[in-house]
Design a protein around this motif. Structure first.
Motif, PDB file in Angstrom:
ATOM      1  N   ARG A 302      48.620  47.726  43.841  1.00  0.00           N
ATOM      2  CA  ARG A 302      48.604  46.344  44.348  1.00  0.00           C
ATOM      3  C   ARG A 302      47.236  45.766  44.005  1.00  0.00           C
ATOM      4  O   ARG A 302      46.199  46.305  44.392  1.00  0.00           O
ATOM      5  N   ALA A 303      47.252  44.682  43.249  1.00  0.00           N
ATOM      6  CA  ALA A 303      45.996  44.088  42.780  1.00  0.00           C
ATOM      7  C   ALA A 303      45.769  42.738  43.440  1.00  0.00           C
ATOM      8  O   ALA A 303      46.681  41.898  43.477  1.00  0.00           O
ATOM      9  N   GLN A 304      44.562  42.515  43.959  1.00  0.00           N
ATOM     10  CA  GLN A 304      44.178  41.241  44.559  1.00  0.00           C
ATOM     11  C   GLN A 304      43.023  40.656  43.751  1.00  0.00           C
ATOM     12  O   GLN A 304      42.000  41.309  43.566  1.00  0.00           O
ATOM     13  N   MET A 305      43.228  39.429  43.265  1.00  0.00           N
ATOM     14  CA  MET A 305      42.239  38.779  42.398  1.00  0.00           C
ATOM     15  C   MET A 305      41.924  37.396  42.953  1.00  0.00           C
ATOM     16  O   MET A 305      42.690  36.455  42.718  1.00  0.00           O
ATOM     17  N   ASP A 311      51.929  42.688  43.259  1.00  0.00           N
ATOM     18  CA  ASP A 311      52.435  43.921  43.870  1.00  0.00           C
ATOM     19  C   ASP A 311      53.221  44.732  42.836  1.00  0.00           C
ATOM     20  O   ASP A 311      54.124  44.220  42.183  1.00  0.00           O
ATOM     21  N   GLY A 312      52.843  45.995  42.671  1.00  0.00           N
ATOM     22  CA  GLY A 312      53.590  46.911  41.827  1.00  0.00           C
ATOM     23  C   GLY A 312      53.378  46.815  40.335  1.00  0.00           C
ATOM     24  O   GLY A 312      54.297  47.139  39.575  1.00  0.00           O
ATOM     25  N   PRO A 313      52.203  46.388  39.833  1.00  0.00           N
ATOM     26  CA  PRO A 313      52.018  46.363  38.378  1.00  0.00           C
ATOM     27  C   PRO A 313      51.937  47.778  37.810  1.00  0.00           C
ATOM     28  O   PRO A 313      51.434  48.687  38.461  1.00  0.00           O
ATOM     29  N   GLN A 314      52.440  47.943  36.577  1.00  0.00           N
ATOM     30  CA  GLN A 314      52.308  49.246  35.917  1.00  0.00           C
ATOM     31  C   GLN A 314      50.905  49.466  35.373  1.00  0.00           C
ATOM     32  O   GLN A 314      50.482  50.602  35.206  1.00  0.00           O
ATOM     33  N   ALA A 315      50.202  48.383  35.078  1.00  0.00           N
ATOM     34  CA  ALA A 315      48.864  48.517  34.517  1.00  0.00           C
ATOM     35  C   ALA A 315      47.985  47.380  35.005  1.00  0.00           C
ATOM     36  O   ALA A 315      48.438  46.244  35.141  1.00  0.00           O
ATOM     37  N   VAL A 316      46.721  47.705  35.272  1.00  0.00           N
ATOM     38  CA  VAL A 316      45.716  46.710  35.648  1.00  0.00           C
ATOM     39  C   VAL A 316      44.470  46.993  34.813  1.00  0.00           C
ATOM     40  O   VAL A 316      44.029  48.141  34.721  1.00  0.00           O
ATOM     41  N   LEU A 317      43.921  45.953  34.209  1.00  0.00           N
ATOM     42  CA  LEU A 317      42.682  46.082  33.441  1.00  0.00           C
ATOM     43  C   LEU A 317      41.672  45.091  33.994  1.00  0.00           C
ATOM     44  O   LEU A 317      41.935  43.893  34.047  1.00  0.00           O
ATOM     45  N   VAL A 318      40.516  45.590  34.417  1.00  0.00           N
ATOM     46  CA  VAL A 318      39.431  44.750  34.924  1.00  0.00           C
ATOM     47  C   VAL A 318      38.258  44.910  33.971  1.00  0.00           C
ATOM     48  O   VAL A 318      37.807  46.027  33.720  1.00  0.00           O
ATOM     49  N   SER A 319      37.767  43.804  33.437  1.00  0.00           N
ATOM     50  CA  SER A 319      36.730  43.886  32.415  1.00  0.00           C
ATOM     51  C   SER A 319      35.466  43.146  32.824  1.00  0.00           C
ATOM     52  O   SER A 319      35.506  42.187  33.600  1.00  0.00           O
ATOM     53  N   ASP A 338      27.852  37.031  29.459  1.00  0.00           N
ATOM     54  CA  ASP A 338      26.991  36.437  30.491  1.00  0.00           C
ATOM     55  C   ASP A 338      27.689  35.310  31.247  1.00  0.00           C
ATOM     56  O   ASP A 338      27.046  34.381  31.718  1.00  0.00           O
ATOM     57  N   ARG A 339      28.993  35.383  31.387  1.00  0.00           N
ATOM     58  CA  ARG A 339      29.730  34.303  32.062  1.00  0.00           C
ATOM     59  C   ARG A 339      29.759  34.456  33.582  1.00  0.00           C
ATOM     60  O   ARG A 339      30.155  33.543  34.290  1.00  0.00           O
ATOM     61  N   GLY A 340      29.393  35.624  34.083  1.00  0.00           N
ATOM     62  CA  GLY A 340      29.327  35.800  35.527  1.00  0.00           C
ATOM     63  C   GLY A 340      30.659  35.994  36.212  1.00  0.00           C
ATOM     64  O   GLY A 340      30.760  35.811  37.429  1.00  0.00           O
ATOM     65  N   VAL A 341      31.722  36.370  35.445  1.00  0.00           N
ATOM     66  CA  VAL A 341      33.041  36.611  36.036  1.00  0.00           C
ATOM     67  C   VAL A 341      33.659  37.863  35.435  1.00  0.00           C
ATOM     68  O   VAL A 341      33.331  38.264  34.315  1.00  0.00           O
ATOM     69  N   LEU A 342      34.549  38.474  36.195  1.00  0.00           N
ATOM     70  CA  LEU A 342      35.369  39.563  35.690  1.00  0.00           C
ATOM     71  C   LEU A 342      36.582  38.993  34.967  1.00  0.00           C
ATOM     72  O   LEU A 342      37.064  37.912  35.307  1.00  0.00           O
ATOM     73  N   GLY A 343      37.073  39.721  34.001  1.00  0.00           N
ATOM     74  CA  GLY A 343      38.383  39.431  33.439  1.00  0.00           C
ATOM     75  C   GLY A 343      39.387  40.353  34.107  1.00  0.00           C
ATOM     76  O   GLY A 343      39.079  41.516  34.391  1.00  0.00           O
ATOM     77  N   ALA A 344      40.590  39.864  34.386  1.00  0.00           N
ATOM     78  CA  ALA A 344      41.607  40.685  35.039  1.00  0.00           C
ATOM     79  C   ALA A 344      42.955  40.470  34.364  1.00  0.00           C
ATOM     80  O   ALA A 344      43.363  39.327  34.138  1.00  0.00           O
ATOM     81  N   VAL A 345      43.627  41.564  34.044  1.00  0.00           N
ATOM     82  CA  VAL A 345      44.952  41.525  33.433  1.00  0.00           C
ATOM     83  C   VAL A 345      45.859  42.470  34.209  1.00  0.00           C
ATOM     84  O   VAL A 345      45.478  43.613  34.481  1.00  0.00           O
ATOM     85  N   THR A 346      47.048  42.000  34.585  1.00  0.00           N
ATOM     86  CA  THR A 346      48.049  42.877  35.189  1.00  0.00           C
ATOM     87  C   THR A 346      49.333  42.788  34.384  1.00  0.00           C
ATOM     88  O   THR A 346      49.701  41.717  33.897  1.00  0.00           O
TER      89      THR A 346
END
Length: 464
Positions: A302-305, A311-319, A338-346
Motif C-alpha cells: 500500500r503506497a501513500q504519496m 492499494d495493492g500495487p505489484q511494484a512501487v518505484l521511489v526515485s 536538484d528539484r527537491g521532490v521524489l519521483g513515485a511510480v506504482t
C-alpha cells in the motif's frame, strides 16, 4: 497522472504523431494495393495470422520457463520472417522494401512526437573550495574491475588523495571507514564503485557538509550518468581534484538510509533479493518474471504519496528526483537532481494480460506517476524486501521515503560530457493521445529548484 488540454499540446508534436500513424497505414496499404482484390484477402489473413502468432509468442515467453520459453521466443521471431518470405514469394519484394521503409519513417515520427520539450536548464554550478585531505574509497571488484583496469588508485594518489581499497578480508565496513577518515581530518570524500557504495558515503559527506567525488567505476553508474560524468572512462572523474566545480543535489532517505537513485518495492525488489542477481541480472529477471507477472510472490503493498493512496500495487518505484514520463522502471535518466521532490511510480495489474500490456507500453491502465515530498509504503507483513540503489535489503514496514533538497555537494570536473538527451520510449498510448485525443496525460511538472540558505557554498579557493 495530470491531464494537459489538447489545445495546449504543441502543434508540431501532434502532426508528428499523426504522421507516424499515416506512415503505418501506408505501410499496410502498399502490399494490399499491389496484390489486387484477389490477393488482398490472402495477404490480410497472412499478416493477421503472423501478428497473432508473434503476440502470443511474446506473451508465452514472458510467463513461461525452460524449453517452453525459448520455443515461444523462437516462434515470436520466426512468425514475422515467415510472413515476409510469403510476401516476397507473392512477387511483392519491392512493396516489402517500401513497407519496411515506411515503418522506419513511422518510428522516426513517433519518437519526434514523444520527445519531451522544455526539460529545463542544467543544474547550477558553484565554485569548488580548496581541499587538503581527500579520502577516496575504491572497490576493485566493482564494474568488472575498473579500478585496476584504469589504474585509479595510483592516479588518485598522485593527485594527493588517500585511497582505501575494499579488498577485505571479509566484509569491509564502509560507513566506519569513511567516518574514521572524517575524524582524521578528511575534507573531501569520494567513491569509485557502485551506486550502493556511492549512496552510503554520500550520506556521510552530506552529514558533515563535505564535498563528494563520484568516480564512475561501477557497472551501470546511473548516478554518474545523471551528473553528466563519463561512464566509459572513470579517469576523467579524477580531473575534478585539479579543476572542479560543485553541484548541489538532492538526497533520498529511506527509513534513515541514504539513496542516490531509487528504492524499489514489489516486483523489482523480489528480483534484487535473488542470490543470482549480482552475477546475472538479466537471467535472474527472466527466471523470476513468470511468478512476478502472475502476482505469485511478495506481500500486498500500500503506497501513500502526498495524500494519494494506492492499494495493492505489484511494484512501487521511489526515485531521488523524477525520471522521464516514459520510464516506469528507473532504467533511464533524470534531467536534473536538484528539484527537491521524489519521483513515485506504482504499477497495478489485475491480470497477466494487463501486466504484459504495461510492459509493451500498449496501455497505461494501472500506472500512476507522481512527484511527492514523501512516500510511505506499507504492507500486510512486518518486513518486506526493498531494492535500494540495486542493493537487496529487508526493511520494517511502513517504509518511509523522504527527500533532502540540495543536501549533497558533488565535486565534478569542469569539463565533462554532460547529461545526454533522453531518448523517448515507444509509448503507444501517449502517441495515440497526441495524435487524436482531446487530452494528453503527463506526469505533473516538477517544481523549479530553489536554493535553501544552507546550500550556499563556502568561499571559493584553489585546488590542492
Amino acid at each position: 497522472m495530470t491531464v494537459i488540454p489538447f489545445d495546449e499540446v504543441p502543434q508540431t508534436r501532434r502532426w508528428w504523431a499523426r504522421a507516424a500513424y499515416a506512415a503505418v497505414v501506408c505501410a499496410a496499404l502498399v502490399p494490399l494495393v499491389a496484390a489486387g482484390l484477389a490477393g488482398t484477402i490472402a495477404l490480410l489473413l497472412t499478416g493477421a495470422g503472423g501478428l497473432v502468432v508473434t503476440v502470443a509468442g511474446i506473451y508465452w515467453f514472458l510467463i513461461s520457463r525452460g524449453v517452453m520459453r525459448w520455443c515461444a521466443l523462437g516462434l515470436a521471431i520466426l512468425a514475422p520472417l515467415v510472413v515476409l518470405v510469403l510476401f516476397i514469394q507473392a512477387g511483392l519484394l519491392r512493396e516489402v522494401i517500401i513497407t519496411l521503409a515506411l515503418g522506419f519513417v513511422a518510428l522516426v515520427c513517433a519518437r519526434a512526437a514523444l520527445r519531451e520539450r522544455g526539460e529545463g536548464k542544467a543544474m547550477a554550478e558553484h565554485p569548488a573550495p580548496a581541499w587538503r585531505h581527500a579520502f577516496l574509497v575504491m572497490n576493485p571488484r566493482s564494474g568488472g574491475g575498473k579500478v585496476v583496469k584504469f589504474d585509479l588508485q595510483r592516479k588518485a594518489e598522485e593527485l594527493g588523495a588517500e585511497v582505501a581499497l575494499l579488498e577485505g578480508p571479509g566484509q569491509v565496513d564502509v560507513d566506519a571507514l569513511a567516518r574514521q577518515a572524517v575524524e582524521r581530518g578528511a575534507d573531501l570524500l569520494g567513491v569509485a564503485g557502485g551506486d550502493g557504495t556511492q549512496a552510503l558515503v554520500a550520506g556521510i559527506a552530506a552529514e558533515h557538509n563535505l564535498p563528494f567525488l563520484v568516480i564512475s567505476a561501477g557497472t551501470r553508474n546511473h548516478f554518474a550518468l545523471d551528473l553528466g560524468l563519463d561512464r566509459e572512462d572513470p579517469t576523467g572523474c579524477l580531473d575534478a581534484l585539479r579543476d572542479g566545480t560543485e553541484l548541489h543535489v538532492d538526497l533520498g532517505k529511506i527509513n534513515g538510509r541514504t539513496f542516490v537513485n531509487n528504492a524499489s518495492f514489489g516486483v523489482y525488489a523480489e528480483v534484487v533479493q535473488s542470490p543470482e542477481y549480482r552475477g546475472d541480472k538479466a537471467g535472474t529477471v527472466l527466471e523470476m518474471l513468470p511468478d512476478l507477472i502472475r502476482g505469485d510472490k511478495g506481500a500486498r503493498l500500500r503506497a501513500q504519496m502526498d495524500g494519494i493512496t494506492v492499494d495493492g500495487p505489484q511494484a512501487v518505484l521511489v526515485s531521488n528526483g523524477p525520471y522521464g514520463s516514459n520510464d516506469v522502471a528507473g532504467l533511464g535518466r533524470r534531467t536534473r537532481l536538484d528539484r527537491g521532490v521524489l519521483g513515485a511510480v506504482t504499477i497495478s495489474a489485475a491480470s497477466t494480460r494487463e501486466a504484459v500490456g504495461l510492459l509493451r507500453r500498449a496501455t497505461k491502465h494501472g500506472l500512476i506517476q507522481r512527484t511527492a515530498a514523501e512516500v510511505v509504503v506499507g504492507a500486510d507483513v512486518p518486513e518486506i524486501p526493498v531494492g535500494v540503489d540495486g542493493e537487496a535489503l529487508i526493511m520494517t514496514t511502513p517504509v518511509r521515503c523522504t527527500i533532502e533538497p540540495h543536501a549533497l555537494r558533488v565535486l565534478v570536473p569542469r569539463k565533462r560530457p554532460g547529461v545526454p538527451p533522453a531518448q523517448p520510449a515507444l509509448d503507444l498510448v501517449r502517441l495515440r493521445e497526441l495524435a487524436w485525443g482531446r487530452h494528453v496525460s503527463a506526469p505533473p511538472a516538477p517544481p523549479e529548484p530553489s536554493v535553501p540558505p544552507s546550500a550556499v557554498p563556502p568561499p571559493a579557493g584553489g585546488g590542492s
